[in-house]
Design an enzyme around this catalytic site. Structure first.
Site, mmCIF file in Angstrom:
data_model
loop_
_atom_site.group_PDB
_atom_site.id
_atom_site.type_symbol
_atom_site.label_atom_id
_atom_site.label_comp_id
_atom_site.label_asym_id
_atom_site.label_seq_id
_atom_site.Cartn_x
_atom_site.Cartn_y
_atom_site.Cartn_z
ATOM 1 N N CYS A 1 -13.308 4.665 8.363
ATOM 2 C CA CYS A 1 -13.277 4.458 9.550
ATOM 3 C C CYS A 1 -14.371 5.822 10.556
ATOM 4 C CB CYS A 1 -12.172 3.988 9.868
ATOM 5 S SG CYS A 1 -11.990 2.969 11.367
ATOM 6 N N HIS B 1 -11.345 0.073 6.321
ATOM 7 C CA HIS B 1 -10.090 0.926 6.130
ATOM 8 C C HIS B 1 -9.907 -0.199 4.511
ATOM 9 C CE1 HIS B 1 -8.760 3.651 8.782
ATOM 10 N NE2 HIS B 1 -9.021 2.156 9.916
ATOM 11 N N GLU C 1 -8.256 0.964 2.166
ATOM 12 C CA GLU C 1 -7.586 1.211 1.423
ATOM 13 C C GLU C 1 -6.306 0.968 1.673
ATOM 14 O OE1 GLU C 1 -8.856 2.913 4.452
ATOM 15 O OE2 GLU C 1 -8.157 3.654 6.018
HETATM 16 N N1 GLN Z 1 -11.189 7.010 16.793
HETATM 17 C C1 GLN Z 1 -12.241 6.065 15.921
HETATM 18 C C2 GLN Z 1 -12.315 4.591 16.785
HETATM 19 O O1 GLN Z 1 -10.857 4.425 17.694
HETATM 20 C C3 GLN Z 1 -11.729 5.644 14.655
HETATM 21 C C4 GLN Z 1 -10.774 4.926 14.392
HETATM 22 C C5 GLN Z 1 -10.196 4.924 12.941
HETATM 23 O O2 GLN Z 1 -10.122 6.393 11.823
HETATM 24 N N2 GLN Z 1 -9.320 3.902 12.646
HETATM 25 O O3 GLN Z 1 -13.361 4.335 16.599
#
Ligand code: GLN
Length: 537
Positions: free
Chosen positions: A381, A507, A509
């Site tokens: 992400c 994600h 994970e």
């Molecule tokens: N802050 C970033 C976004 O909103 C990444 C979010 C995250 O890593 N969950 O796109």
């Protein structure tokens, strides 16, 4: 249908969630269909708006629900797929009750905690039962007995058990039995008092799971049995595990907890076959290989902030019969002392998700260090956005390239808000959330690792790769190996001429389990091990 309620006493952080999950593992391996549910007594509608300092990780489900991290344990320990029905907060309960009141549903009655709030809580158990058609529903009540805000939940489960009958519902109380060094003894008094508190409310536990640092001897067990009014076999030792949380199911099995649960609930099932689980533990305790990987984050001091990431790394290790030492690296320290000093000798570098500006430049330095030194890199992400910014600045020479999350006036906003996000003003539940399809490119590293070309992965973000820059990146060897099915959103990137440099907007994970390590994590650990092989520590 059978119901198990798990409460906690004495102190918080006793691992109620793990106990519930581990019991779930055993019951599932007895051939039962299990569902797990968590009640959280706080007033937030969900933990999505809470800081990691308050709450630890926010665990995201397929349907986009932002939930408590215990739901992560539930999914990792069992094969259940959870939905937003599986996590209920006081905030949700009150929201529903107040909406009902405004709609006139209560026909002029005074709206009260009992019965209106408690009914709503009971409804949620019935709803999950109906939806899942599970044989056994395990419901964990967050918080500690004695908390004022937990009372409506305890009242609701007391009523619920009475209504379905004690052949169909049992209570498990998880407590702490401290070892007092000066006396050289385990002390049972806090447990006795916590059970007394529960009984005051009308709940008499059938099983007491005792968290302890030392084994419970016969005398201690007898004392707890006698004063807490549970048969001796209902006193379960839940000693701190030696190596891994995944030992929990085997430990509870040795204590015959699943056996007792089944007897109390009149469930006739064969003893579970846990051979595959034993093999997992073998790989954790005595792995054939070892590697060290670094996680570069900003909540490094907080054990719970990157829970699923740490677990998925361990799973990646299991998948390679490789013990993994996770080095937690504070991104701000990289800013201060340099990547070389902080990351030298590490087999792989992982940059997890995150929000806010602190530590961003340190993460960018980590990504640069991984790219230039051909160290395996996995970005999750924010970790993908970081890799993008780094590439833009260092390779494409786009000075001051950034994400508009951190610099609204960047001349090169290579990461920018999704169109759909521009109009959003409310914070709760408004990110791009939940499982989305992603198409992987033929011949890509990601495609090879997954062994499939369409995958579904969970998201939680507002910002995206800015398509205005796609061509420029592509020409310089930045590969867009995963895209949304319409081709508009970048989901996975990787680098040419690098042994392993992959990052995803989603994600991964959240979908990894000890018995099914996630392909990206499995690949990452294999690459990290390979790397360190060539350059031993
Ligand atoms: N802050 C970033 C976004 O909103 C990444 C979010 C995250 O890593 N969950 O796109």
């Amino acid at each position: 249908m059978k119901f198990i309620f798990v409460t906690g006493g004495v102190v918080s952080s006793l691992g109620k969630g793990l106990t519930a999950a581990a019991l779930g593992t055993l019951l599932e391996n007895r051939g039962l269909k299990v569902a797990l549910q968590k009640f959280d007594p706080y007033l937030n509608v969900d933990p999505g708006t809470m800081s990691p300092y308050q709450h630890g990780e926010v665990y995201v489900l397929d349907d986009g629900a932002e939930t408590d991290l215990d739901l992560g344990h539930y999914e990792r320990f069992t094969n259940v797929k959870l939905t937003r029905l599986n996590n209920l907060t006081s905030g949700q309960v009150y929201q529903t009750v107040l909406n009902n009141e405004r709609a006139g549903t209560y026909l002029g009655k005074t709206v009260q905690v009992i019965p209106h709030v408690t009914d709503e809580i009971k409804n949620r158990i019935h709803l999950l039962a109906e939806k899942t058609k599970a044989d056994v529903i395990i419901t964990e009540i967050g918080g500690t007995t004695g908390d004022i805000e937990g009372l409506p939940f305890l009242e609701a489960i007391r009523e619920f058990a009475l209504e379905v009958g004690y052949n169909n519902a049992i209570f498990i109380h998880v407590t702490y039995v401290p070892f007092i060094k000066a006396a050289g003894e385990l002390k049972t008094k806090p447990t006795q008092q916590s059970v007394a508190k529960l009984r005051e409310i009308g709940i008499a536990p059938h099983i007491i799971a005792c968290r302890c640092e030392k084994p419970l001897d016969k005398e201690v067990r007898q004392k707890i049995s006698m004063f807490c009014n549970v048969p001796l076999e209902g006193v379960i030792e839940a000693k701190d595990v030696d190596h891994s949380i995944y030992e929990m199911p085997l430990m509870l099995q040795r204590e015959r907890m699943d056996d007792l649960v089944c007897r109390l609930l009149h469930l006739t099932t064969p003893a579970p076959n846990m051979a595959h689980w034993q093999e997992i533990i073998r790989k954790l305790i005595a792995p054939q290989h070892r590697v060290r990987v670094g996680v570069v984050g900003k909540y490094i001091g907080l054990q719970d902030a990157y829970k699923s990431v740490y677990e998925a790394i361990i799973h990646g290790g299991i998948g390679n019969d490789c013990g993994v030492e996770i080095v937690q690296v504070d991104a701000e320290e990289i800013e201060k002392f340099g990547a070389d000093k902080m990351l030298k000798g590490i087999g792989g570098i992982l940059v997890p998700g995150g929000f806010g500006e602190r530590g961003i430049e340190g993460k960018i330095l980590a990504a640069k260090y991984a790219r230039e030194n051909k160290i395996p890199y996995l970005g999750l992400c924010l970790g993908m956005q970081i890799a993008t910014i780094e590439f833009a600045r260092s390779v494409l020479k786009l000075e001051k390239a950034h994400s508009t999350e951190f610099d609204e006036n960047s001349p090169h906003p290579v990461i920018a808000l999704l169109d759909a996000q521009r109009k959003v003003t409310k914070k709760g539940g408004t990110m791009r959330l939940g499982a989305q399809a992603c198409q992987l490119a033929v011949g890509s590293m990601a495609g090879k690792l997954y062994g499939s070309f369409v995958v579904h992965e969970r998201h939680r973000h507002r910002y995206e790769f800015n398509n205005a820059y796609r061509e420029k990146f592509e020409k310089a060897g930045f590969i867009f190996s995963g895209l949304s099915p319409d081709g508009k959103l970048v989901e996975v990137i990787e680098l040419k001429d690098h042994p392993f440099y992959i990052a995803s907007q989603f994600h991964p994970e959240f979908l990894s389990k000890p018995h099914q390590p996630h392909p990206l994590f499995k690949g990452f650990i294999a690459a990290a091990h390979q790397h360190i092989h060539h350059k031993p520590l």
